[in-house]
Design an enzyme around this catalytic site. Structure first.
Site, short mmCIF file in Angstrom:
data_model
loop_
_atom_site.label_atom_id
_atom_site.label_comp_id
_atom_site.label_asym_id
_atom_site.label_seq_id
_atom_site.Cartn_x
_atom_site.Cartn_y
_atom_site.Cartn_z
N LYS A 1 49.46 37.74 27.29
CA LYS A 1 50.60 36.84 27.50
C LYS A 1 50.08 35.41 27.68
O LYS A 1 49.23 35.16 28.53
CB LYS A 1 51.39 37.26 28.74
N THR B 1 61.07 37.55 39.13
CA THR B 1 60.60 38.52 40.14
C THR B 1 60.16 37.82 41.43
O THR B 1 59.89 38.47 42.44
CB THR B 1 59.44 39.37 39.58
N ASP C 1 55.22 33.33 26.60
CA ASP C 1 56.16 33.32 27.73
C ASP C 1 56.47 31.88 28.13
O ASP C 1 55.91 31.36 29.08
CB ASP C 1 55.50 34.10 28.88
N ARG D 1 51.73 45.27 41.17
CA ARG D 1 50.65 45.21 42.15
C ARG D 1 50.12 46.62 42.40
O ARG D 1 50.87 47.59 42.33
CB ARG D 1 51.15 44.63 43.49
N LYS E 1 59.81 30.79 28.42
CA LYS E 1 61.11 30.82 29.13
C LYS E 1 61.99 29.63 28.80
O LYS E 1 62.33 28.82 29.67
CB LYS E 1 60.88 30.86 30.65
N ASP F 1 67.68 25.44 27.54
CA ASP F 1 68.13 24.09 27.20
C ASP F 1 69.43 24.23 26.42
O ASP F 1 69.97 25.34 26.31
CB ASP F 1 67.02 23.39 26.37
N ASN G 1 71.27 23.89 20.60
CA ASN G 1 70.63 23.32 19.41
C ASN G 1 69.13 23.09 19.63
O ASN G 1 68.32 23.33 18.73
CB ASN G 1 71.33 22.01 19.04
N GLY H 1 49.05 39.98 35.94
CA GLY H 1 48.22 38.79 35.99
C GLY H 1 47.13 38.92 37.03
O GLY H 1 46.04 39.44 36.77
N ARG H 2 47.45 38.48 38.26
CA ARG H 2 46.43 38.36 39.29
C ARG H 2 45.74 39.67 39.66
O ARG H 2 44.56 39.65 40.05
CB ARG H 2 47.01 37.65 40.52
O1 C5P Z 1 49.83 37.27 38.71
P1 C5P Z 1 51.10 38.01 38.44
O2 C5P Z 1 50.86 39.46 38.02
O3 C5P Z 1 52.15 37.86 39.51
O4 C5P Z 1 51.63 37.27 37.13
C1 C5P Z 1 52.87 37.56 36.57
C2 C5P Z 1 53.00 36.78 35.30
O5 C5P Z 1 54.27 37.08 34.74
C3 C5P Z 1 52.94 35.26 35.45
O6 C5P Z 1 52.31 34.74 34.30
C4 C5P Z 1 54.40 34.84 35.49
O7 C5P Z 1 54.61 33.57 34.93
C5 C5P Z 1 55.04 35.90 34.60
N1 C5P Z 1 56.45 36.18 34.83
C6 C5P Z 1 56.96 36.54 36.07
N2 C5P Z 1 58.30 36.74 36.23
C7 C5P Z 1 59.12 36.64 35.19
C8 C5P Z 1 58.61 36.33 33.92
C9 C5P Z 1 57.25 36.11 33.78
O8 C5P Z 1 56.21 36.67 37.03
N3 C5P Z 1 60.40 36.89 35.33
#
Ligand code: C5P
Length: 236
Positions: A31, A121, A58, A183, A60, A63, A66, A212-213
């Site tokens: 992503k 989230t 991603d 997590r 998002k 706007d 158009n 991500g993390r």
């Molecule tokens: O580090 P972590 O697992 O929390 O990262 C979640 C990733 O998903 C981030 O890149 C965040 O921008 C993305 N994301 C999110 N919630 C959303 C859409 C995307 O956390 N609704």
């Protein structure tokens, strides 16, 4: 997009990205979010594509219709697999996004899938009520946005694991439920509020998980990915 976990490349240089991805096979999903895209631009997409990765871009978008349509036309030409908009932008905006994607997809190529962000989230019940001034529950709000996204012709939503089952009931099993906020047990939540484990995501019907993390911050990111993938696939 393949159903394996989507690794969030939340870095700000392509050097860091390719150092990080070095131990991974090129058949993982990745992503690219705002941080990386705003720094490296479309070049990072070409480089990842050349190496064979499936890409969720991603950004998002949110706007006027158009503007979103024109932007989607450009994003479709990059050849990514998945893009998104905020469902709060409304039905006309989401329909325009789809139109732009159809128009911008090069002949002979598959149109990128497109999903709507319902409630982030990182959002909780209090924020929905006090900051957004929505009087329904968070789950009702997510479900409302999921219905609106489906009525607009999009392929699915971004939601938390906790809403995945009810969205499947209402929007059908083929409607994508892409769930961040993943997590491992006993790990930190950071800024996320509606979190869940990979096992819960599988049981509750997410079609894809975004991580991500929990991978990026691990001492051995490949081992963390494999652990998460095994839990997601139910072989752990
Ligand atoms: O580090 P972590 O697992 O929390 O990262 C979640 C990733 O998903 C981030 O890149 C965040 O921008 C993305 N994301 C999110 N919630 C959303 C859409 C995307 O956390 N609704």
């Amino acid at each position: 997009m393949k159903t394996s976990p989507i690794i969030a490349l939340d870095f700000d240089s392509s050097q860091q990205v390719f150092d990080f991805l070095q131990p991974f096979e090129s058949d993982v999903n990745v992503k690219v979010g705002m941080q990386l895209y705003y720094k490296e631009g479309p070049a990072i997409i070409s480089e990842l594509k050349e190496r064979g990765f499936d890409i969720f871009l991603d950004l998002k978008l949110h706007d006027i219709p158009n503007t979103v349509k024109s932007a989607m036309e450009v994003l479709a030409s990059l050849g990514v697999n998945l893009v998104n908009v905020h469902a709060a932008g409304g039905k006309t905006m989401m329909e325009a996004a789809l139109e732009g994607l159809d128009k911008g997809t090069p002949a002979g190529m598959k149109r990128p899938s497109i999903i709507g962000v319902t409630q982030l989230t990182s959002t909780d019940e209090r924020q929905v009520r006090e900051e957004q001034l929505i009087q329904s529950s968070l789950q009702e709000s997510v479900l409302h946005y999921a219905r609106l996204t489906k009525d607009s012709g999009l392929d699915g939503v971004v939601c938390s694991v906790h809403e995945a089952a009810i969205i499947t009931e209402v929007c059908g099993p083929d409607f994508l439920k892409v769930t961040p906020g993943i997590r491992l047990p006993k790990s930190g939540t950071h800024d996320q509020k509606r979190i869940a484990t990979p096992e819960e995501a599988r049981i509750k019907g997410s079609t894809h998980i975004v991580v991500g993390r929990a991978i990026k911050g691990a001492s051995d990111p490949l081992a963390a990915y494999e652990n998460i993938n095994a839990r997601w696939e139910g072989v752990e």
